[in-house]
Scaffold this motif. Structure first.
Motif, mmCIF file in Angstrom:
data_model
loop_
_atom_site.group_PDB
_atom_site.id
_atom_site.type_symbol
_atom_site.label_atom_id
_atom_site.label_comp_id
_atom_site.label_asym_id
_atom_site.label_seq_id
_atom_site.Cartn_x
_atom_site.Cartn_y
_atom_site.Cartn_z
ATOM 1 N N ALA A 1 5.187 -0.579 1.161
ATOM 2 C CA ALA A 1 4.382 -0.356 -0.044
ATOM 3 C C ALA A 1 4.001 -1.677 -0.698
ATOM 4 N N ASP A 2 4.946 -2.590 -0.757
ATOM 5 C CA ASP A 2 4.689 -3.904 -1.349
ATOM 6 C C ASP A 2 3.650 -4.687 -0.548
ATOM 7 N N CYS A 3 3.568 -4.405 0.755
ATOM 8 C CA CYS A 3 2.614 -5.097 1.625
ATOM 9 C C CYS A 3 1.238 -4.438 1.625
ATOM 10 N N GLY A 4 1.088 -3.340 0.897
ATOM 11 C CA GLY A 4 -0.203 -2.695 0.805
ATOM 12 C C GLY A 4 -0.402 -1.492 1.695
ATOM 13 N N THR A 5 0.644 -1.062 2.390
ATOM 14 C CA THR A 5 0.538 0.143 3.206
ATOM 15 C C THR A 5 0.281 1.345 2.304
ATOM 16 N N GLU B 1 14.570 10.700 3.812
ATOM 17 C CA GLU B 1 13.289 11.265 3.388
ATOM 18 C C GLU B 1 13.018 10.950 1.919
ATOM 19 N N GLU B 2 14.033 11.116 1.084
ATOM 20 C CA GLU B 2 13.862 10.817 -0.341
ATOM 21 C C GLU B 2 13.543 9.345 -0.555
ATOM 22 N N ASN B 3 14.107 8.487 0.266
ATOM 23 C CA ASN B 3 13.833 7.055 0.144
ATOM 24 C C ASN B 3 12.392 6.724 0.515
ATOM 25 N N VAL B 4 11.839 7.434 1.475
ATOM 26 C CA VAL B 4 10.430 7.237 1.817
ATOM 27 C C VAL B 4 9.546 7.691 0.662
ATOM 28 N N LYS B 5 9.849 8.846 0.106
ATOM 29 C CA LYS B 5 9.053 9.367 -1.005
ATOM 30 C C LYS B 5 9.082 8.427 -2.211
ATOM 31 N N ALA B 6 10.221 7.760 -2.397
ATOM 32 C CA ALA B 6 10.384 6.885 -3.559
ATOM 33 C C ALA B 6 9.535 5.620 -3.479
ATOM 34 N N ALA B 7 8.961 5.333 -2.321
ATOM 35 C CA ALA B 7 8.152 4.118 -2.172
ATOM 36 C C ALA B 7 6.842 4.211 -2.945
ATOM 37 N N GLY B 8 6.431 5.426 -3.305
ATOM 38 C CA GLY B 8 5.264 5.576 -4.160
ATOM 39 C C GLY B 8 3.927 5.545 -3.457
ATOM 40 N N VAL B 9 3.910 5.766 -2.134
ATOM 41 C CA VAL B 9 2.652 5.842 -1.393
ATOM 42 C C VAL B 9 2.537 7.226 -0.745
ATOM 43 N N GLU B 10 1.426 7.491 -0.064
ATOM 44 C CA GLU B 10 1.282 8.761 0.628
ATOM 45 C C GLU B 10 2.375 8.903 1.688
ATOM 46 N N TRP B 11 2.907 10.118 1.825
ATOM 47 C CA TRP B 11 3.988 10.308 2.785
ATOM 48 C C TRP B 11 3.882 11.679 3.446
ATOM 49 N N LEU C 1 12.643 -0.489 4.196
ATOM 50 C CA LEU C 1 11.409 -0.686 4.944
ATOM 51 C C LEU C 1 10.227 -0.022 4.230
ATOM 52 N N SER C 2 10.434 1.183 3.722
ATOM 53 C CA SER C 2 9.358 1.898 3.040
ATOM 54 C C SER C 2 8.872 1.125 1.822
ATOM 55 N N ALA D 1 13.684 -9.998 8.066
ATOM 56 C CA ALA D 1 12.683 -11.067 8.043
ATOM 57 C C ALA D 1 11.504 -10.763 8.961
ATOM 58 N N THR D 2 11.686 -9.861 9.913
ATOM 59 C CA THR D 2 10.594 -9.503 10.823
ATOM 60 C C THR D 2 9.701 -8.396 10.259
ATOM 61 N N TRP D 3 10.113 -7.785 9.175
ATOM 62 C CA TRP D 3 9.392 -6.602 8.696
ATOM 63 C C TRP D 3 8.014 -6.943 8.137
ATOM 64 N N LYS D 4 7.947 -7.906 7.227
ATOM 65 C CA LYS D 4 6.667 -8.224 6.592
ATOM 66 C C LYS D 4 5.619 -8.688 7.592
ATOM 67 N N PRO D 5 5.947 -9.592 8.528
ATOM 68 C CA PRO D 5 4.916 -9.973 9.512
ATOM 69 C C PRO D 5 4.390 -8.782 10.309
#
Length: 265
Positions: free
Chosen positions: A85-89, A107-117, A80-81, A49-53
């Motif tokens: 991404a959902d928050c616009g990072t 690492e693969e989970n970060v890549k799967a977020a679909g943003v620059e990594w 978190l990744s 619950a603290t992540w999005k803020p």
């Protein structure tokens, strides 16, 4: 969005690499938010619950998890990744480990977020001897560990921070994995000799047998036993690849740190 308005969330911003990243970004005039329990707003890995803020308005994020041995470590990194991404990072930089399957899954989970990594892989830090596990042992004059002739290319936290900041602020690091090490493989006996020379005190290394030393530092026997790649670890060249310079040698770190007096008995 100009560089002066690109907010960076530094998760673990009070830790060994995180606070160095914060200092460097601040010196560059980049807006920074520290992701920690004491941050504003607070961030806690165990409380999604603290992540999005904490992520609100963050264009890029440096991700450091405090416990890679936690059972759901890779899953938390992935969650978190995706939240970022959902928050616009737009950019994620992950501090990962070297040579283990759990780190690779994160690492693969970060890549799967679909943003620059960018992935920054590091093993054991020089600063473990001055800011963490081994500080009291160095002050007492003896490193007693169940490590045998285990070796590591100890990497300096300043080098890690420099690579991370480059990845956060420059566009040429997207999609790259930088594996970092210092310039030479060292055993704990080598470390003790270097620290003795830097401090002018005799610091010894004693190789323990884990089964007969139940009072040893909690978890260290398991760490050495669970990292079968470490005794055969190869040097890595990520610092050179990312920054175009050599990494800091342990002897330089030892001299600089000894001059602060932190190892005085």
């Amino acid at each position: 969005m100009s560089a002066s308005t690109q907010l960076t969330l530094v998760i673990g911003g009070t830790g060994k690499t995180g606070r160095r990243v914060v200092d460097r970004l601040t010196a560059l005039g980049r807006p920074v938010r520290i992701g920690s329990r004491s941050g504003h707003p607070p961030f806690a890995w165990e409380d999604p619950a603290t992540w999005k803020p904490a992520l609100e308005g963050a264009d890029r994020v440096y991700i450091v998890h405090p416990d890679p041995f936690q059972p759901d470590y890779a899953e938390q990194i992935g969650a978190l990744s995706q939240t970022a991404a959902d928050c616009g990072t737009r950019r994620l930089v992950l501090l990962s480990g070297r040579g283990d399957s759990v780190s690779q899954a994160s690492e693969e989970n970060v890549k799967a977020a679909g943003v620059e990594w960018t992935v920054v892989r590091a093993g054991w830090f020089n600063q473990n001897f001055s800011e963490a596990f081994f500080l009291d042992a160095i002050r007492a004059g003896e490193l007693a560990l169940p490590a045998g002739d285990w070796t590591e290319g100890f990497i300096d936290a300043d080098d890690i921070a420099d690579v991370a900041v480059a990845a956060l602020t420059e566009d040429r690091h997207h999609g790259k994995t930088y594996e970092l090490s210092g310039p030479r493989l060292m055993s704990f006996a080598d470390i003790a000799a270097e620290l003795s020379a830097a401090t002018g005190r005799q610091i010894t290394y004693t190789a323990l047998i884990p089964e007969t030393n139940p009072g040893d530092e909690p978890g260290f026997a398991e760490v050495f036993a669970s990292d079968p790649t470490a005794p055969h670890r190869q040097l890595a060249h990520g610092v050179q690849e990312a920054l175009g310079r050599e990494p800091k040698d342990f002897s330089q770190y030892a001299r600089e740190t000894a001059a602060t007096g932190i190892w005085n008995a």
